[in-house]
Design a protein around this motif. Structure first.
Motif, PDB file in Angstrom:
ATOM      1  N   LEU A  90       0.830  -1.206   0.000  1.00 46.45           N
ATOM      2  CA  LEU A  90       0.000   0.000   0.000  1.00 46.45           C
ATOM      3  C   LEU A  90       0.867   1.260   0.000  1.00 46.45           C
ATOM      4  O   LEU A  90       0.567   2.236  -0.693  1.00 46.45           O
ATOM      5  CB  LEU A  90      -0.943   0.002   1.203  1.00 46.45           C
ATOM      6  N   GLU A  91       1.934   1.224   0.765  1.00 46.91           N
ATOM      7  CA  GLU A  91       2.860   2.358   0.813  1.00 46.91           C
ATOM      8  C   GLU A  91       3.477   2.599  -0.571  1.00 46.91           C
ATOM      9  O   GLU A  91       3.558   3.741  -1.045  1.00 46.91           O
ATOM     10  CB  GLU A  91       3.959   2.087   1.835  1.00 46.91           C
ATOM     11  N   ALA A  92       3.892   1.539  -1.235  1.00 49.12           N
ATOM     12  CA  ALA A  92       4.490   1.657  -2.560  1.00 49.12           C
ATOM     13  C   ALA A  92       3.483   2.227  -3.564  1.00 49.12           C
ATOM     14  O   ALA A  92       3.833   3.087  -4.386  1.00 49.12           O
ATOM     15  CB  ALA A  92       5.003   0.305  -3.033  1.00 49.12           C
ATOM     16  N   MET A  93       2.231   1.769  -3.502  1.00 47.68           N
ATOM     17  CA  MET A  93       1.213   2.279  -4.426  1.00 47.68           C
ATOM     18  C   MET A  93       0.947   3.758  -4.159  1.00 47.68           C
ATOM     19  O   MET A  93       0.718   4.531  -5.094  1.00 47.68           O
ATOM     20  CB  MET A  93      -0.082   1.472  -4.315  1.00 47.68           C
ATOM     21  N   GLY A  94       0.971   4.151  -2.906  1.00 42.28           N
ATOM     22  CA  GLY A  94       0.796   5.565  -2.565  1.00 42.28           C
ATOM     23  C   GLY A  94       1.893   6.426  -3.171  1.00 42.28           C
ATOM     24  O   GLY A  94       1.642   7.524  -3.690  1.00 42.28           O
ATOM     25  N   LYS A  95       3.120   5.934  -3.129  1.00 46.05           N
ATOM     26  CA  LYS A  95       4.247   6.675  -3.712  1.00 46.05           C
ATOM     27  C   LYS A  95       4.104   6.776  -5.229  1.00 46.05           C
ATOM     28  O   LYS A  95       4.387   7.823  -5.812  1.00 46.05           O
ATOM     29  CB  LYS A  95       5.566   6.005  -3.342  1.00 46.05           C
TER      30      LYS A  95
END
Length: 85
Positions: free
Chosen positions: A13-18
């Motif tokens: 989820l963090e990677a997709m947010g970035k």
């Protein structure tokens, strides 16, 4: 994708947010939005998955993934768009 495959959903989820932040308005951001919904779904968080799919449809109504998003909402809620109105 590697975090999702490893079932490290918070990092995924963090990677997709970035990706969304760095590639606003591009096909990469669109993919990040649909993947966000899918990650929530695979993590077992139905409410967040449905919300993310609905947000995807709102932000990308003409996407080739729109039908997939609608089908996932039906699958997760058991309701069609007509029934939820």
């Amino acid at each position: 994708d590697m975090y999702m495959r490893a079932k490290d959903y918070p990092k995924a989820l963090e990677a997709m947010g970035k990706v969304r932040e760095q590639f606003v308005g591009t096909p990469f951001a669109e993919l990040a939005d649909i993947y966000t919904a899918l990650i929530h779904q695979r993590a077992g968080d139905t409410a967040k998955a449905v919300s993310a799919y609905e947000e995807f449809l709102k932000n990308h109504p003409d996407s080739e993934d729109s039908e997939y998003a609608r089908l996932q909402i039906i699958k997760l809620t058991g309701k069609t768009n007509e029934e939820s109105k």
